[in-house]
Enzyme design. Structure first.
Site, PDB file in Angstrom:
ATOM      1  N   HIS A   1       0.850  -1.257   0.047  1.00 11.00           N
ATOM      2  CA  HIS A   1      -0.055   0.128  -0.057  1.00 11.00           C
ATOM      3  C   HIS A   1       1.083   1.232  -0.048  1.00 11.00           C
ATOM      4  CE1 HIS A   1      -2.871   2.831   1.711  1.00 11.00           C
ATOM      5  NE2 HIS A   1      -3.778   2.276   1.586  1.00 11.00           N
TER       6      HIS A   1
ATOM      7  N   ASP B   1       3.443  -5.010   7.880  1.00  9.72           N
ATOM      8  CA  ASP B   1       2.414  -4.133   7.650  1.00  9.72           C
ATOM      9  C   ASP B   1       1.343  -5.268   7.968  1.00  9.72           C
ATOM     10  OD1 ASP B   1      -0.022  -2.866   7.062  1.00  9.72           O
ATOM     11  OD2 ASP B   1       0.915  -2.012   5.233  1.00  9.72           O
TER      12      ASP B   1
ATOM     13  N   GLN C   1      -3.963  -5.514   6.767  1.00  9.15           N
ATOM     14  CA  GLN C   1      -4.897  -6.435   6.103  1.00  9.15           C
ATOM     15  C   GLN C   1      -4.945  -7.797   6.852  1.00  9.15           C
ATOM     16  OE1 GLN C   1      -7.328  -5.319   4.346  1.00  9.15           O
ATOM     17  NE2 GLN C   1      -6.495  -3.419   3.681  1.00  9.15           N
TER      18      GLN C   1
ATOM     19  N   LYS D   1      -9.687  -1.454  11.335  1.00 10.61           N
ATOM     20  CA  LYS D   1      -9.943  -2.636  10.034  1.00 10.61           C
ATOM     21  C   LYS D   1     -10.111  -4.118  10.936  1.00 10.61           C
ATOM     22  CE  LYS D   1      -6.931  -0.293   6.603  1.00 10.61           C
ATOM     23  NZ  LYS D   1      -7.885  -0.046   5.635  1.00 10.61           N
TER      24      LYS D   1
ATOM     25  N   CYS E   1      -4.810   2.804  -3.610  1.00 10.42           N
ATOM     26  CA  CYS E   1      -3.561   3.172  -2.897  1.00 10.42           C
ATOM     27  C   CYS E   1      -2.407   2.246  -3.243  1.00 10.42           C
ATOM     28  CB  CYS E   1      -3.712   3.459  -1.500  1.00 10.42           C
ATOM     29  SG  CYS E   1      -4.939   4.600  -1.082  1.00 10.42           S
TER      30      CYS E   1
END
Lengths: 407, 141
Positions: free
Chosen positions: A123, A200, A203, A226, A364
């Site tokens: 991202h 990261d 997700q 999220k 993104c």
């Protein structure tokens, strides 16, 4: 006895409403998930009964609010299986967490000619901060390309590592393609060069089982919103040895110990990285989201979401002219597609007219779109409250749009 | 040639017969498909409207204070909006284009649906046509 996953939908009041006179089918969960009533209740309760600025206060409300805030930190630390509670830093979200590291680590450990490795699957928020840091430090920004299947090539990654590599930043799951990346392998390879790795997890934290200790991640970052928590709260997890070595990011109240005109001494972890009044209600709300998630059997939940995703792909595969992007061996949460001859924007607007919420565009991730030679996709993304009926509606909605546009 | 207000009224009546969003969009898309095609040589960068994520082209000519234009978009939904603007404003006096408030989008609720999405830009399209009307009037002076 763990909670029944199929009962989850009833816990989310927003999902009971209609959009454009149709029952809402919410499939934009990679952008943000909805909040269960228990999380909403905690936010209301905080401002109704508990609101006070935390730490240092000696009145009852301040003490209770502090306890609730630190309780949330303990919950998150437990959820991640962090070794110490103070390795969990509250931030505003993934983006701030990544910037925190890019600035502090860059200042202290990155010199001209050093190298930083990211991947083409990132991202923008795990790409641009590193690119900018490299520009500031005169370092070399290196990007591991994705393969035709939308995966990372570990052999190529290994060849990119060298004595000048200072840091690797990689996502655990791609927000655009849903690729589950081999972060454990990446960490092992990087550690052979004593290079720390930022994962990261924006997700992945809501979909996959996670354990920062067994993963041996040096840094692990994600957003509360999220994973069924409030917006405006995120996590920066770092191993204690790194957090001790890094300089503070933001300065101000809370993060100091003593202040004179000549010098300051900084507060201990985790407060060294939490300047100013933190997002107390949101942190407590995130704690409630962790409690909510932990009612489910984590492996059962992961299996449920994997089955649902496979079901979604099987429905999409039957639609003529529909192209699915990427074919990674392991995918999580995301169905990226287009229909030949139909703009992703049109698909999104027309699905919305049927009450189906998806996201369209580049998500993104321009480097991924460039690699695929497209200007965007339609992305349907799943959460624990989605079910087969939602995906049936998506598939029939797509067929309806095709009929509307292809005449 | 009916005036802009009259066309707005007709469009509003047409749309009022459609019961749901799907039908409204279907009608809109049909309007886009029925719009006279834009000459390919006019689909150039100078005719692109800034502020729209999907590509939208307007080639506006001004003749004795009357605005005549061709338009297109690569998005069929947006092309429908473009076709509505074409129906409303093509062959109209620039003065009227500038002065008439386009209430029909508001009435249909299409503003809420489309223009608020940054990926579109009905606002940008209307602003583009109003600016062309200003140029057209200036030429006349």
């Amino acid at each position: 006895m763990s909670k029944d996953i199929l009962s989850a939908k009833a816990d989310f009041p927003i999902l009971k409403q209609s959009v454009n006179d149709q029952p809402l089918v919410y499939l934009d969960n990679a952008a943000t998930t909805q909040k269960p009533q228990v999380v909403i209740d905690v936010l209301v309760d905080y401002y109704t009964r508990l609101n006070a600025n935390i730490h240092r206060g000696n009145h009852s409300l301040a003490v209770q609010a502090t306890e609730a805030y630190e309780g949330a930190r303990r919950k998150v630390a437990g959820y991640l299986n962090a070794e110490r509670n103070h390795e969990v830093i509250f931030t505003r979200g993934t983006t701030e967490s990544i910037n925190l590291l890019a600035y502090t680590y860059g200042d202290k450990f990155v010199q001209a000619g050093d190298e930083v490795i990211v991947t083409q699957l990132e991202h923008h928020s795990n790409y641009v901060p590193w690119q900018q840091m490299c520009l500031r430090r005169g370092a070399i920004f290196r990007v591991l390309p994705l393969t035709d299947r939308g995966e990372l090539d570990l052999a190529l990654f290994e060849r990119m590592l060298n004595a000048k590599t200072r840091l690797v930043a990689v996502n655990q799951v791609s927000n655009s393609l849903g690729t589950v990346n081999p972060v454990a392998e990446i960490i092992r390879l990087a550690h052979a060069y004593e290079v720390p790795v930022l994962v990261d997890a924006a997700q992945s934290v809501q979909h996959l089982a996670h354990d920062v200790r067994s993963l041996d991640a040096d840094f692990y970052v994600f957003s509360g919103h999220k994973m069924y928590g409030p917006m405006g709260i995120g996590i920066f997890y770092g191993k204690e040895k790194w957090l001790e070595a890094l300089p503070p990011f933001l300065s101000g109240g809370e993060m100091i110990e003593t202040v004179t005109p000549e010098k300051v001494t900084f507060n201990v972890l985790p407060f060294k990285f939490e300047a100013g009044t933190p997002s107390v209600a949101q942190a407590i709300g995130l704690g409630a989201a962790v409690d909510y998630l932990q009612q489910f059997d984590q492996l059962e939940l992961q299996k449920y979401e994997e089955d649902l995703l496979a079901y979604g792909f099987s429905l999409l595969a039957e639609i003529p002219d529909l192209v699915i992007y990427g074919s990674p061996a392991h995918r999580s949460g995301v169905l990226p597609f287009n229909v030949n001859g139909i703009q992703h924007y049109d698909m999104g607007v027309l699905l919305d007219s049927m009450g189906i919420a998806v996201r369209t565009g580049q998500h993104c991730t321009q480097p991924i779109m460039d690699a695929l030679h497209i200007n965007g996709t339609v992305r349907a993304s799943l959460a624990l409250y989605n079910n087969r009926e939602d995906l049936d509606k998506l598939a029939s909605g797509i067929r309806r749009v095709i009929k509307m546009l292809k005449r | 040639m009916p005036g802009i207000q009259e066309i707005q009224k007709d469009l509003s009546d047409d749309f009022s017969l459609l019961v749901n969003w799907e039908e409204k969009y279907e009608y809109l898309i049909e309007m886009g498909m029925d719009m006279p095609a834009m000459k390919p040589q006019n689909k150039v960068d100078k005719n692109l409207v800034k502020g729209c994520q999907s590509s939208v082209w307007f080639d506006v000519q001004c003749c004795d204070g009357i605005m005549v234009f061709e338009a297109d978009s690569d998005s069929l939904v947006v092309k429908g909006m473009v076709a509505m603007l074409h129906k409303l404003l093509n062959n109209q006096p620039a003065k009227d284009v500038l002065e008439t408030e386009l209430s029909v989008f508001e009435e249909l609720g299409l503003w809420r649906h489309i223009s608020s999405q940054r990926s579109n830009g009905l606002t940008a399209m209307v602003a583009h046509l109003k600016a062309a009307a200003v140029d057209c009037l200036a030429k006349e002076d």
